[in-house]
Scaffold this motif. Structure first.
Motif, mmCIF file in Angstrom:
data_model
loop_
_atom_site.group_PDB
_atom_site.id
_atom_site.type_symbol
_atom_site.label_atom_id
_atom_site.label_comp_id
_atom_site.label_asym_id
_atom_site.label_seq_id
_atom_site.Cartn_x
_atom_site.Cartn_y
_atom_site.Cartn_z
ATOM 1 N N ILE A 44 -0.147 19.800 -12.217
ATOM 2 C CA ILE A 44 -1.552 19.477 -11.923
ATOM 3 C C ILE A 44 -1.870 18.065 -12.402
ATOM 4 O O ILE A 44 -2.496 17.278 -11.681
ATOM 5 C CB ILE A 44 -2.497 20.513 -12.570
ATOM 6 N N ILE A 45 -1.429 17.722 -13.597
ATOM 7 C CA ILE A 45 -1.668 16.382 -14.129
ATOM 8 C C ILE A 45 -0.952 15.338 -13.280
ATOM 9 O O ILE A 45 -1.500 14.268 -12.995
ATOM 10 C CB ILE A 45 -1.238 16.295 -15.608
ATOM 11 N N THR A 46 0.257 15.637 -12.845
ATOM 12 C CA THR A 46 1.017 14.704 -12.008
ATOM 13 C C THR A 46 0.304 14.447 -10.689
ATOM 14 O O THR A 46 0.163 13.294 -10.261
ATOM 15 C CB THR A 46 2.435 15.251 -11.746
ATOM 16 N N VAL A 47 -0.178 15.492 -10.047
ATOM 17 C CA VAL A 47 -0.889 15.329 -8.769
ATOM 18 C C VAL A 47 -2.187 14.554 -8.972
ATOM 19 O O VAL A 47 -2.497 13.644 -8.192
ATOM 20 C CB VAL A 47 -1.159 16.707 -8.119
ATOM 21 N N ALA A 48 -2.918 14.876 -10.010
ATOM 22 C CA ALA A 48 -4.174 14.164 -10.277
ATOM 23 C C ALA A 48 -3.908 12.684 -10.544
ATOM 24 O O ALA A 48 -4.624 11.811 -10.032
ATOM 25 C CB ALA A 48 -4.896 14.799 -11.468
ATOM 26 N N THR A 49 -2.867 12.388 -11.297
ATOM 27 C CA THR A 49 -2.515 10.999 -11.589
ATOM 28 C C THR A 49 -2.125 10.260 -10.326
ATOM 29 O O THR A 49 -2.562 9.127 -10.087
ATOM 30 C CB THR A 49 -1.372 10.936 -12.626
ATOM 31 N N GLU A 50 -1.301 10.872 -9.490
ATOM 32 C CA GLU A 50 -0.889 10.237 -8.239
ATOM 33 C C GLU A 50 -2.089 9.981 -7.329
ATOM 34 O O GLU A 50 -2.152 8.947 -6.663
ATOM 35 C CB GLU A 50 0.154 11.095 -7.515
ATOM 36 N N ASN A 51 -3.029 10.906 -7.293
ATOM 37 C CA ASN A 51 -4.235 10.701 -6.488
ATOM 38 C C ASN A 51 -5.047 9.517 -7.002
ATOM 39 O O ASN A 51 -5.577 8.728 -6.205
ATOM 40 C CB ASN A 51 -5.099 11.960 -6.468
ATOM 41 N N MET A 52 -5.146 9.376 -8.325
ATOM 42 C CA MET A 52 -5.883 8.246 -8.884
ATOM 43 C C MET A 52 -5.166 6.930 -8.605
ATOM 44 O O MET A 52 -5.791 5.927 -8.262
ATOM 45 C CB MET A 52 -6.092 8.436 -10.390
ATOM 46 N N VAL A 53 -3.837 6.931 -8.717
ATOM 47 C CA VAL A 53 -3.056 5.731 -8.427
ATOM 48 C C VAL A 53 -3.241 5.325 -6.971
ATOM 49 O O VAL A 53 -3.441 4.151 -6.659
ATOM 50 C CB VAL A 53 -1.559 5.955 -8.752
ATOM 51 N N PHE A 57 -4.809 1.901 -5.509
ATOM 52 C CA PHE A 57 -4.050 1.098 -4.552
ATOM 53 C C PHE A 57 -4.871 0.831 -3.290
ATOM 54 O O PHE A 57 -4.927 -0.299 -2.803
ATOM 55 C CB PHE A 57 -2.746 1.804 -4.188
ATOM 56 N N ASP A 58 -5.509 1.864 -2.773
ATOM 57 C CA ASP A 58 -6.326 1.709 -1.562
ATOM 58 C C ASP A 58 -7.465 0.721 -1.780
ATOM 59 O O ASP A 58 -7.732 -0.126 -0.931
ATOM 60 C CB ASP A 58 -6.894 3.058 -1.110
ATOM 61 N N ILE A 59 -8.136 0.826 -2.912
ATOM 62 C CA ILE A 59 -9.245 -0.084 -3.218
ATOM 63 C C ILE A 59 -8.717 -1.518 -3.351
ATOM 64 O O ILE A 59 -9.303 -2.457 -2.809
ATOM 65 C CB ILE A 59 -9.974 0.354 -4.504
ATOM 66 N N THR A 60 -7.611 -1.669 -4.054
ATOM 67 C CA THR A 60 -7.032 -2.996 -4.256
ATOM 68 C C THR A 60 -6.593 -3.598 -2.927
ATOM 69 O O THR A 60 -6.850 -4.775 -2.663
ATOM 70 C CB THR A 60 -5.842 -2.917 -5.229
#
Length: 71
Positions: A44-53, A57-60
């Motif tokens: 769950i933490i891995t998926v949440a982290t990847e979503n935030m990354v 990336f999309d914003i940048t």
């Protein structure tokens, strides 16, 4: 895997009081997947982290494209 136990502090009572509820919620994810509660929590933490990354990336990428187009 290492599980960190919260240090005593202003929220430690909240954390320890809700640990059983958190474990029960994660267990509902873990059981059907054949995972331990700890492995499911890690996933769950891995998926949440990847979503935030990905969001960062999309914003940048969008801001970079906007700056190139503005010139």
């Amino acid at each position: 895997m290492v599980i960190q136990v919260p240090r005593p502090g202003p929220l430690s009572r909240v954390n320890s009081a809700r640990m059983d509820l958190a474990r029960a919620a994660i267990e509902q994810v873990a059981k059907p997947l054949g995972l331990t509660v700890e492995d499911a929590a890690c996933a769950i933490i891995t998926v949440a982290t990847e979503n935030m990354v990905q969001a960062i990336f999309d914003i940048t990428a969008t801001k970079s494209a906007d700056q190139v187009n503005a010139k």
